[in-house]
Design an enzyme around this catalytic site. Sequence first.
Site, PDB file in Angstrom:
ATOM      1  NE  ARG A  79      81.150  10.673  45.453  1.00 12.33           N
ATOM      2  CZ  ARG A  79      80.149   9.941  45.510  1.00 12.33           C
ATOM      3  NH1 ARG A  79      79.563   9.675  45.048  1.00 12.33           N
ATOM      4  NH2 ARG A  79      80.585   8.710  46.364  1.00 12.33           N
ATOM      5  CG  HIS A 123      82.242   4.063  43.502  1.00  8.78           C
ATOM      6  ND1 HIS A 123      81.247   5.701  43.521  1.00  8.78           N
ATOM      7  CD2 HIS A 123      80.632   3.681  42.786  1.00  8.78           C
ATOM      8  CE1 HIS A 123      79.922   5.491  43.213  1.00  8.78           C
ATOM      9  NE2 HIS A 123      79.516   4.487  42.599  1.00  8.78           N
ATOM     10  CD  GLU A 168      75.238   4.175  47.321  1.00 10.45           C
ATOM     11  OE1 GLU A 168      75.868   3.348  46.881  1.00 10.45           O
ATOM     12  OE2 GLU A 168      74.825   5.236  47.061  1.00 10.45           O
ATOM     13  CG  ASN A 290      75.520   8.829  47.457  1.00  9.40           C
ATOM     14  OD1 ASN A 290      76.278  10.101  48.018  1.00  9.40           O
ATOM     15  ND2 ASN A 290      75.743   7.652  47.128  1.00  9.40           N
ATOM     16  CE1 TYR A 292      70.919   7.813  42.518  1.00  7.03           C
ATOM     17  CE2 TYR A 292      71.538   7.052  44.049  1.00  7.03           C
ATOM     18  CZ  TYR A 292      71.357   7.768  43.661  1.00  7.03           C
ATOM     19  OH  TYR A 292      72.756   8.232  43.078  1.00  7.03           O
ATOM     20  CD  GLU A 352      76.331   8.406  44.059  1.00  5.01           C
ATOM     21  OE1 GLU A 352      74.865   7.795  43.752  1.00  5.01           O
ATOM     22  OE2 GLU A 352      77.087   7.848  44.020  1.00  5.01           O
TER      23      GLU A 352
HETATM   24  C1  BGC Z   1      75.933   4.239  43.346  1.00 13.11           C
HETATM   25  C2  BGC Z   1      76.205   4.135  42.024  1.00 13.11           C
HETATM   26  C3  BGC Z   1      75.301   4.171  41.042  1.00 13.11           C
HETATM   27  C4  BGC Z   1      73.243   5.281  42.113  1.00 13.11           C
HETATM   28  C5  BGC Z   1      72.056   4.485  40.509  1.00 13.11           C
HETATM   29  C6  BGC Z   1      73.935   4.705  43.893  1.00 13.11           C
HETATM   30  O1  BGC Z   1      73.805   3.675  45.200  1.00 13.11           O
HETATM   31  O2  BGC Z   1      76.867   4.866  44.223  1.00 13.11           O
HETATM   32  O3  BGC Z   1      77.041   4.015  41.194  1.00 13.11           O
HETATM   33  O4  BGC Z   1      74.901   4.321  39.450  1.00 13.11           O
HETATM   34  O5  BGC Z   1      72.742   4.786  42.840  1.00 13.11           O
HETATM   35  O6  BGC Z   1      71.070   3.184  40.662  1.00 13.11           O
END
Ligand code: BGC
Length: 437
Positions: A79, A123, A168, A290, A292, A352
């Site tokens: 991607r 992006h 995002e 995505n 995190y 992601e």
């Molecule tokens: C984004 C990336 C970023 C990653 C880590 C995501 O929100 O799509 O561009 O590098 O998080 O912060």
Amino acid sequence: MVDPLPRFPDGFLVGCSTASYQIEGAVHEDGRGTSIWDTFSHTAGRTLNGDTGDVACDHYHRSAEDLDLLSGLGAGAYRFSIAWPRVQPTGSGGPNTAGLDFYDRLVDGLLARGIVPVPTLFHWDLPQALEDRGGWLSRDTAAYFADYTSHVVTRLGDRVRRWITLNEPVVHMAQGYAYGTHAPGRALLLDALPVAHHQLLAHGLATRALRAAGAAEVMITNNCTPVRPVGEDAGDVTAAAVYDAFHNRLFNDPVLLGSYPDLLTGALGDVVREGDLDIIRTPLDALGINYYNPTAVGAPSGESPLPFELRPIEGYPTTAFGWPVVPAGLTDLLTGSREIYGDALPPVYVTENGCSTDPGLHDQFRIDYLDAHLRAVHDAIAAGVDVRGYFVWSLLDNFEWAEGYSQRFGLVHVDFETLTRTPRDSYHWLRAALTGS
Ligand code: BGC
Ligand code: BGC
């Protein structure tokens, strides 16, 4: 010998994600126009140490080496994002052939190595000329985006089957327009809301343009977070629901259900015109998520202009960025989405997931992180969620936006003086998990 990962369904794609401004460099080459990130990163005080993406990983000149890294990893898919200002230097008008040539070669290079290309059309590197006309606060930007999309799919659509429209939109709205910590650096707080609608409209129009050109699979990538109230107090619970509406439902509901969350309909007001939601809910083949970390939310305290307050999450290990590591949050997000949207939830890709670590090559922390999150995805599949793939953020250390080069997310270490790439332990671990060698 690594502990083998659980078995994923046949056809499950594992790959890596990157983004144009974060890796390409070559910002003046082959007719590329200026993006909002060029402007922002060159403005004093905006990025850590004044870092810019002028060179970044110099991927523009080293893409063959990077493709070999992907192929050495055993990646099934890649991607990447396309820089709008390479294709249309001022955001409108006929395409810049030299800019498209770069992505044409990239796609051919992927296909030659048996890797599925998954381009993202936006992006965050908006052409500066469009920002000068209002950026995503302007409805016109949605129509310009559809036009840009048509140029790209006309050139690449014979070989690219899977497309992602936007990356995002919540983060672009919040950081770029509400808080001003990312380009274009506007701090409008709640007045940033039209940016959500105009991006979603752009997504819908682009989806139609892609389909008209025969695209097989179209998705949007949303940043999603499981939201937890910090306490049982009604104020905290309400604040969490409001934050969930802003962060998750504002972007998932309209594309999947064709409506905005009730909590926000009033705030959007007459930005939403008749027929817009029909365009926005043009059926999707998949949803990109995505993930995190989860978010803890409490009632606003003091004079806050916002109806929620983000609080730290205690009790978990944290990444170099300070983000809590909560793999079960990914399972919750996936199973929770299935509960909310039911059959309206299309197949999902985790587009992601990853972590920043110390710069060194021995990144057991990342191995543990990826292992735990892949298992969390597997748990969601076992619970009945149709997850089709998982992309690591990221292949390379790169320009981490406002944090410049200080946060390293790569399976591959990059020396930003020499631009030498060196695979980390996590790269070798993932290769062993994917290829058995
Ligand atoms: C984004 C990336 C970023 C990653 C880590 C995501 O929100 O799509 O561009 O590098 O998080 O912060
Ligand atoms: C976001 C928040 C915040 C707020 C203001 C939503 O944007 O998720 O991060 O920026 O609403 O608009």
